[in-house]
Design a protein around this motif. Sequence first.
Motif, mmCIF file in Angstrom:
data_model
loop_
_atom_site.group_PDB
_atom_site.id
_atom_site.type_symbol
_atom_site.label_atom_id
_atom_site.label_comp_id
_atom_site.label_asym_id
_atom_site.label_seq_id
_atom_site.Cartn_x
_atom_site.Cartn_y
_atom_site.Cartn_z
ATOM 1 N N MET A 106 0.780 -1.139 -0.120
ATOM 2 C CA MET A 106 0.023 -0.074 0.053
ATOM 3 C C MET A 106 0.940 1.188 -0.061
ATOM 4 O O MET A 106 1.997 1.283 0.774
ATOM 5 N N HIS A 107 0.528 2.101 -0.731
ATOM 6 C CA HIS A 107 1.572 3.329 -0.962
ATOM 7 C C HIS A 107 0.995 4.281 0.272
ATOM 8 O O HIS A 107 -0.095 4.066 0.718
ATOM 9 N N GLY A 108 1.578 5.305 0.483
ATOM 10 C CA GLY A 108 1.665 6.421 1.455
ATOM 11 C C GLY A 108 0.173 6.996 1.356
ATOM 12 O O GLY A 108 -0.746 7.431 2.080
ATOM 13 N N TYR A 109 -0.003 7.641 -0.074
ATOM 14 C CA TYR A 109 -1.646 8.348 -0.394
ATOM 15 C C TYR A 109 -2.512 7.256 0.045
ATOM 16 O O TYR A 109 -3.701 7.949 0.581
ATOM 17 N N GLU A 110 -2.563 6.094 -0.344
ATOM 18 C CA GLU A 110 -3.688 5.247 -0.264
ATOM 19 C C GLU A 110 -3.877 4.922 1.395
ATOM 20 O O GLU A 110 -4.932 5.028 2.008
ATOM 21 N N MET A 111 -2.708 4.631 2.046
ATOM 22 C CA MET A 111 -2.611 4.586 3.473
ATOM 23 C C MET A 111 -3.240 5.752 4.290
ATOM 24 O O MET A 111 -3.972 5.586 5.203
ATOM 25 N N PHE A 112 -2.904 6.673 3.792
ATOM 26 C CA PHE A 112 -3.482 7.961 4.405
ATOM 27 C C PHE A 112 -5.073 8.151 4.470
ATOM 28 O O PHE A 112 -5.789 8.413 5.442
ATOM 29 N N HIS A 113 -5.528 7.871 3.360
ATOM 30 C CA HIS A 113 -6.897 7.868 3.200
ATOM 31 C C HIS A 113 -7.765 6.840 3.581
ATOM 32 O O HIS A 113 -8.678 6.947 4.335
ATOM 33 N N HIS A 114 -6.932 5.638 3.943
ATOM 34 C CA HIS A 114 -7.644 4.462 4.531
ATOM 35 C C HIS A 114 -7.808 4.743 6.112
ATOM 36 O O HIS A 114 -8.609 4.675 6.800
ATOM 37 N N PHE A 115 -6.557 5.412 6.588
ATOM 38 C CA PHE A 115 -6.407 5.940 7.943
ATOM 39 C C PHE A 115 -7.669 6.942 8.325
ATOM 40 O O PHE A 115 -8.183 6.685 9.346
ATOM 41 N N ARG A 116 -7.693 7.619 7.506
ATOM 42 C CA ARG A 116 -8.756 8.993 7.733
ATOM 43 C C ARG A 116 -10.139 8.190 8.089
ATOM 44 O O ARG A 116 -10.942 8.950 8.618
ATOM 45 N N GLU A 117 -10.418 7.146 7.308
ATOM 46 C CA GLU A 117 -11.906 6.329 7.149
ATOM 47 C C GLU A 117 -12.017 5.366 8.708
ATOM 48 O O GLU A 117 -13.134 5.109 8.925
ATOM 49 N N THR A 118 -10.813 5.153 9.064
ATOM 50 C CA THR A 118 -10.975 4.472 10.362
ATOM 51 C C THR A 118 -11.427 5.183 11.701
ATOM 52 O O THR A 118 -11.419 6.367 11.789
ATOM 53 N N THR A 119 -11.840 4.616 12.611
ATOM 54 C CA THR A 119 -12.188 5.235 13.907
ATOM 55 C C THR A 119 -11.195 5.938 14.521
ATOM 56 O O THR A 119 -11.488 7.278 14.945
ATOM 57 N N LEU A 120 -9.745 5.583 14.585
ATOM 58 C CA LEU A 120 -8.644 6.260 14.801
ATOM 59 C C LEU A 120 -8.461 7.475 14.088
ATOM 60 O O LEU A 120 -8.267 8.512 14.813
ATOM 61 N N GLY A 121 -8.845 7.430 12.689
ATOM 62 C CA GLY A 121 -8.796 8.703 12.127
ATOM 63 C C GLY A 121 -9.618 9.697 12.283
ATOM 64 O O GLY A 121 -9.591 11.055 11.939
ATOM 65 N N GLN A 122 -11.144 9.146 13.029
ATOM 66 C CA GLN A 122 -12.044 10.033 13.270
ATOM 67 C C GLN A 122 -11.569 10.968 14.572
ATOM 68 O O GLN A 122 -12.017 12.037 14.561
ATOM 69 N N ILE A 123 -10.683 10.372 15.308
ATOM 70 C CA ILE A 123 -10.373 10.876 16.604
ATOM 71 C C ILE A 123 -9.063 11.874 16.271
ATOM 72 O O ILE A 123 -8.881 12.967 17.018
ATOM 73 N N VAL A 124 -8.045 11.104 15.590
ATOM 74 C CA VAL A 124 -6.706 11.984 15.524
ATOM 75 C C VAL A 124 -6.780 12.748 14.116
ATOM 76 O O VAL A 124 -6.692 11.736 13.105
ATOM 77 N N HIS A 125 -6.463 13.718 14.059
ATOM 78 C CA HIS A 125 -6.207 14.266 12.726
ATOM 79 C C HIS A 125 -4.875 14.440 12.473
ATOM 80 O O HIS A 125 -4.119 15.150 13.224
ATOM 81 N N ILE A 126 -4.300 14.082 11.315
ATOM 82 C CA ILE A 126 -2.991 14.170 10.687
ATOM 83 C C ILE A 126 -3.287 14.714 9.195
ATOM 84 O O ILE A 126 -3.960 14.396 8.639
ATOM 85 N N GLU A 127 -1.881 15.316 9.018
ATOM 86 C CA GLU A 127 -1.835 15.939 7.793
ATOM 87 C C GLU A 127 -1.159 14.839 6.863
ATOM 88 O O GLU A 127 -0.321 13.992 7.348
#
Length: 69
Positions: free
Chosen positions: A1-22
């Motif tokens: 998985m490349h970084g861009y794909e991983m970033f968008h996948h992370f944002r969709e998880t519960t953790l991504g809803q709590i922790v905002h990262i750029e």
Amino acid sequence: MHGYEMFHHFRETTLGQIVHIEMSQMYAFLKKLGHLGYIEAELEPQGSRPPRKVFSSNGVRSGSFFSVV
């Protein structure tokens, strides 16, 4: 998985809803995780564009990382 794909996948998880990262933070985290031995990166050619890094588990310490992402 490349970084861009991983970033968008992370944002969709519960953790991504709590922790905002750029996006830049994600790449810094991936670099650090690579140095710590949790993941490995390979360069993937993209024709005339610069190659991108594709991250994968190395089987040693990565199980816990990829279960979160």
